[in-house]
Design a protein around this motif. Sequence first.
Motif, mmCIF file in Angstrom:
data_model
loop_
_atom_site.group_PDB
_atom_site.id
_atom_site.type_symbol
_atom_site.label_atom_id
_atom_site.label_comp_id
_atom_site.label_asym_id
_atom_site.label_seq_id
_atom_site.Cartn_x
_atom_site.Cartn_y
_atom_site.Cartn_z
ATOM 1 N N LYS A 26 11.263 -1.224 1.129
ATOM 2 C CA LYS A 26 12.444 -1.668 0.373
ATOM 3 C C LYS A 26 12.669 -3.175 0.503
ATOM 4 C CE LYS A 26 17.338 -0.833 -0.179
ATOM 5 N NZ LYS A 26 18.543 -0.198 0.340
ATOM 6 N N ASP A 27 12.613 -3.695 1.740
ATOM 7 C CA ASP A 27 12.840 -5.134 1.958
ATOM 8 C C ASP A 27 11.786 -5.978 1.246
ATOM 9 O OD1 ASP A 27 15.062 -4.555 3.459
ATOM 10 O OD2 ASP A 27 14.024 -4.705 5.387
ATOM 11 N N THR A 28 10.535 -5.537 1.324
ATOM 12 C CA THR A 28 9.449 -6.271 0.663
ATOM 13 C C THR A 28 9.662 -6.308 -0.836
ATOM 14 O OG1 THR A 28 7.929 -5.541 2.384
ATOM 15 C CG2 THR A 28 6.944 -6.381 0.364
ATOM 16 N N PHE A 43 19.333 10.964 -6.963
ATOM 17 C CA PHE A 43 20.017 9.677 -6.850
ATOM 18 C C PHE A 43 19.866 9.033 -5.475
ATOM 19 C CE2 PHE A 43 23.805 7.071 -6.038
ATOM 20 C CZ PHE A 43 23.633 6.129 -7.031
ATOM 21 N N ASN A 44 20.031 9.780 -4.413
ATOM 22 C CA ASN A 44 19.995 9.211 -3.062
ATOM 23 C C ASN A 44 18.621 9.307 -2.408
ATOM 24 O OD1 ASN A 44 22.674 8.293 -2.873
ATOM 25 N ND2 ASN A 44 23.376 10.400 -2.591
ATOM 26 N N GLY A 77 7.183 6.413 -0.126
ATOM 27 C CA GLY A 77 6.730 5.072 0.221
ATOM 28 C C GLY A 77 7.720 3.962 -0.078
ATOM 29 N N PHE A 78 8.609 4.153 -1.042
ATOM 30 C CA PHE A 78 9.515 3.084 -1.443
ATOM 31 C C PHE A 78 10.527 2.741 -0.350
ATOM 32 C CE2 PHE A 78 7.656 3.847 -5.491
ATOM 33 C CZ PHE A 78 7.822 2.673 -6.205
ATOM 34 N N GLY A 79 10.974 3.721 0.391
ATOM 35 C CA GLY A 79 11.916 3.456 1.480
ATOM 36 C C GLY A 79 11.314 2.557 2.541
ATOM 37 N N PRO A 123 0.800 -1.235 0.000
ATOM 38 C CA PRO A 123 0.000 0.000 0.000
ATOM 39 C C PRO A 123 0.833 1.285 0.000
ATOM 40 C CG PRO A 123 -0.921 -1.572 1.545
ATOM 41 C CD PRO A 123 0.372 -2.160 1.059
ATOM 42 N N ALA A 124 2.007 1.268 0.596
ATOM 43 C CA ALA A 124 2.824 2.477 0.698
ATOM 44 C C ALA A 124 3.231 3.048 -0.656
ATOM 45 C CB ALA A 124 4.082 2.199 1.538
ATOM 46 N N ILE A 125 3.279 2.210 -1.695
ATOM 47 C CA ILE A 125 3.730 2.700 -3.007
ATOM 48 C C ILE A 125 2.624 2.741 -4.057
ATOM 49 C CG2 ILE A 125 6.112 1.992 -2.604
ATOM 50 C CD1 ILE A 125 5.573 -0.381 -4.531
#
Length: 195
Positions: A187-189, A176-177, A182-184, A125-127
């Motif tokens: 990230k693991d998922t 770039f950084n 939401g992607f942060g 859902p975050a992204i």
Amino acid sequence: MAPNENAGVWSEMAEDLKQRGLKQVQLIIADGMVGLQPALLHAFPKAKFQRCLVHVMRKIGSHVRLKDREAILNDFKELRSATDVTAAHKILNDFYGAWEKLYSNLIQQLKSIENELLAFLSFPPAIRTTIYSTNILESLNKRIKHKTKPKEQFPNEKSLDNFIGVQVISYNEKYFNRSHRGFGQVKDTLESLFD
């Protein structure tokens, strides 16, 4: 990139991306470009295909009477807030039921791409607000257009390519950084989706 859009052009682009190192694609987000979907899904068979909901809403808006436009678009926008596929199907079925008598051809077209409207729900859902449309790319394209417009003309195609290349490199360096909204958090998922 090419004088016309067709499956052959998109197949060449996909093969070029693979030769340059792109191995796994989880999601393809696009509007209704001719031949794009079969070509990219052939090259990246594990990917899901998401039809840009913003482009779909524009199409809906252009195919309905002005007096119905606001209501039908508001009804369709509810799809973006669906919590899961079951809720999304209910929203779409309610939408179809409300508008099919007036716009049967449009509703049939939407039914034929229904799976492409819901691919974003397979992701966290975050992204989802980022991946149900091509807005990120549209924003970059708008930025490049804004930078090229004052130039009026370029001496040749190579100078235009160089100018656009510099704009894209500048954009990449600036962001770039950063992780898009939401992607942060997921990230693991997202990394777990790849081999």
